[in-house]
Design a protein around this motif. Structure first.
Motif, short mmCIF file in Angstrom:
data_model
loop_
_atom_site.label_atom_id
_atom_site.label_comp_id
_atom_site.label_asym_id
_atom_site.label_seq_id
_atom_site.Cartn_x
_atom_site.Cartn_y
_atom_site.Cartn_z
N ALA A 209 0.83 -1.21 0.00
CA ALA A 209 0.00 0.00 0.00
C ALA A 209 0.86 1.26 0.00
N HIS A 210 1.92 1.29 0.81
CA HIS A 210 2.78 2.47 0.87
C HIS A 210 3.58 2.64 -0.42
N LYS A 211 3.93 1.54 -1.08
CA LYS A 211 4.64 1.64 -2.35
C LYS A 211 3.73 2.18 -3.45
N TYR A 212 2.46 1.83 -3.39
CA TYR A 212 1.51 2.33 -4.39
C TYR A 212 1.36 3.84 -4.29
N ASP A 213 1.36 4.34 -3.07
CA ASP A 213 1.23 5.79 -2.89
C ASP A 213 2.46 6.55 -3.36
N LYS A 214 3.64 5.93 -3.21
CA LYS A 214 4.88 6.63 -3.56
C LYS A 214 5.26 6.45 -5.02
N SER A 215 4.80 5.39 -5.66
CA SER A 215 5.18 5.13 -7.06
C SER A 215 4.42 6.06 -7.99
N THR A 216 5.16 6.61 -8.94
CA THR A 216 4.55 7.57 -9.87
C THR A 216 4.28 6.98 -11.25
N SER A 217 4.72 5.75 -11.50
CA SER A 217 4.53 5.14 -12.81
C SER A 217 4.25 3.65 -12.65
N PHE A 218 3.73 3.09 -13.70
CA PHE A 218 3.41 1.66 -13.70
C PHE A 218 4.67 0.80 -13.56
N ASP A 219 5.72 1.15 -14.30
CA ASP A 219 6.95 0.37 -14.25
C ASP A 219 7.62 0.45 -12.88
N LEU A 221 6.11 0.90 -9.98
CA LEU A 221 5.32 0.07 -9.06
C LEU A 221 5.57 -1.41 -9.32
N ARG A 222 5.74 -1.80 -10.56
CA ARG A 222 6.01 -3.20 -10.86
C ARG A 222 7.34 -3.65 -10.24
N VAL A 223 8.36 -2.80 -10.32
CA VAL A 223 9.65 -3.15 -9.72
C VAL A 223 9.51 -3.31 -8.20
N GLN A 224 8.78 -2.40 -7.56
CA GLN A 224 8.59 -2.49 -6.11
C GLN A 224 7.83 -3.76 -5.73
N LEU A 225 6.81 -4.10 -6.52
CA LEU A 225 6.05 -5.33 -6.22
C LEU A 225 6.89 -6.58 -6.43
N ARG A 226 7.75 -6.58 -7.40
CA ARG A 226 8.63 -7.74 -7.62
C ARG A 226 9.58 -7.94 -6.44
N ARG A 227 10.07 -6.84 -5.87
CA ARG A 227 10.94 -6.95 -4.70
C ARG A 227 10.18 -7.51 -3.50
N ILE A 228 8.98 -7.01 -3.30
CA ILE A 228 8.17 -7.52 -2.18
C ILE A 228 7.87 -9.00 -2.37
N GLU A 229 7.51 -9.39 -3.58
CA GLU A 229 7.22 -10.80 -3.85
C GLU A 229 8.46 -11.66 -3.60
N HIS A 230 9.61 -11.17 -4.00
CA HIS A 230 10.85 -11.92 -3.77
C HIS A 230 11.11 -12.12 -2.28
N ASP A 231 10.92 -11.06 -1.49
CA ASP A 231 11.12 -11.18 -0.04
C ASP A 231 10.15 -12.17 0.59
N VAL A 232 8.90 -12.14 0.15
CA VAL A 232 7.90 -13.07 0.69
C VAL A 232 8.27 -14.51 0.34
N ASN A 233 8.70 -14.74 -0.89
CA ASN A 233 9.08 -16.10 -1.29
C ASN A 233 10.30 -16.59 -0.51
N GLN A 234 11.25 -15.70 -0.25
CA GLN A 234 12.44 -16.09 0.52
C GLN A 234 12.07 -16.47 1.95
N ARG A 235 11.17 -15.71 2.56
CA ARG A 235 10.75 -16.04 3.93
C ARG A 235 10.00 -17.36 3.97
N ASN A 236 9.13 -17.60 3.01
CA ASN A 236 8.39 -18.87 2.97
C ASN A 236 9.34 -20.04 2.75
N LEU A 237 10.34 -19.84 1.89
CA LEU A 237 11.30 -20.90 1.64
C LEU A 237 12.12 -21.22 2.88
N SER A 238 12.54 -20.18 3.62
CA SER A 238 13.31 -20.40 4.84
C SER A 238 12.48 -21.12 5.89
#
Length: 330
Positions: A209-219, A221-238
């Motif tokens: 939610a905070h990344k959506y407010d700060k992101s000014t473009s679609f690309d 926001l996509r980069v920020q979401l990919r980072r969040i998804e990567h962190d979530v996958n790493q935590r689940n894997l651990s």
């Protein structure tokens, strides 16, 4: 000038004393010597930069034959889909490097199978515009604009879909919506950004939610979401690795527990055997105690009866009367 002519010219100049003996007899040697002589006498023509540039521009460019990806028009065949093939053709036309007859030849070479039959039925004398219009009527988008708009705004990320796949799928739907028109790039980017974030999976939307407010473009926001998804996958894997990894202490404890259990099982089995033996002994003693006592003389008499029964009837009767005494007869 051929090589023989160069040799004849070199021999002639040598006879006249105009050609040094140190110069070879090849064409390159003669050309180099003539250039040096003319430059030394100031008679070698020197072109200006403008002349050199104009001569370069006047020279026709040599471009290789363009190559497009193969398109068959059949499911499971070909290198690309129709949309991607059409994109390659549009880019080739917009570059303006090749003439229309060259582009038409490249299109004919790239179409195979059913797609090749479609343009074959048009005949040999057609232009690029006619061929593309025919292919678009067969393989192009046939949905109405209203249905595509509804599909775009109602699109959601699938549970098994990554952020990258979801963003690409959304962009593909949006491209189909805006293909016929030329929307404003800023409005298109803002629309994509909003629909992209609203269609995310709930847990990713809550985390971003905070990344959506700060992101000014679609690309962005996509980069920020990919980072969040990567962190979530790493935590689940651990977490899954820590759960599934065996603990050495637990393994040792389990082995010791198994050995102790086997030992206790053996002890219990031994005690059970001893208790069963004791039960048998107690039963035998109880039988001896509870059995009625028979007089010794009677038991002996019974034994005598048993032994006398094997004798002759007369003898056994006489002996029995002696043991038991005289019997009274009625």
């Amino acid at each position: 000038m051929s090589e023989e002519e160069v040799v004849v010219l070199g021999n002639t100049l040598r006879k006249l004393g105009l050609f040094p003996k140190r110069i070879g007899k090849t064409e390159d040697d003669v050309a180099e010597w003539m250039e040096d002589v003319l430059k030394s006498k100031g008679k070698w023509p020197v072109k200006s930069d403008d002349e050199t540039e104009s001569s370069t521009k006047s020279r026709p460019p040599v471009n290789p034959m363009p190559k497009l990806s193969m398109f068959y028009g059949e499911p499971g065949k070909g290198e690309v889909s129709y949309d991607l093939w059409r994109y390659e053709v549009d880019c080739l036309i917009s570059e303006g490097v090749y003439d229309n007859h060259v582009i038409l030849l490249a299109i004919r070479r790239s179409l195979k199978g059913e797609a090749g039959k479609v343009i074959m039925r048009l005949g040999p004398h057609v232009d690029v515009k006619t061929v593309l219009a025919k292919l678009h009527s067969v393989y192009g988008t046939c949905e109405e604009a209203e249905s595509l708009i509804g599909l775009f705004y109602s699109a959601k990320q699938y549970p098994s879909e990554t952020v990258t796949d979801w963003a690409c799928r959304l962009e593909d739907i949006f491209a189909r919506v805006t293909r016929e028109g030329s929307p404003d790039p800023k409005e298109s980017d803002e629309t994509l950004r909003n629909v992209f974030w609203r269609g995310l999976l709930p847990h990713l939307r809550d985390l971003s939610a905070h990344k959506y407010d700060k992101s000014t473009s679609f690309d962005t926001l996509r980069v920020q979401l990919r980072r969040i998804e990567h962190d979530v996958n790493q935590r689940n894997l651990s977490a899954s690795t820590a759960t599934s990894k065996p603990n050495p202490f637990n393994m040792i404890h389990t082995k010791s527990s198994n050995s102790e259990f086997q030992e206790l099982k053996g002890i219990v089995h031994s005690i059970s055997s001893q208790v069963s033996g004791l039960k048998d002994q107690v039963s035998q003693l109880a039988y001896k105690v509870d059995r009625p006592k028979v007089p010794r003389w009677q038991s002996q008499g019974n034994d005598s009866r048993g032994s006398l029964s094997k004798m002759a009837p007369e003898v056994s009767t006489a002996l029995l009367s002696l043991i038991t005494g005289p019997t009274c007869r009625a």
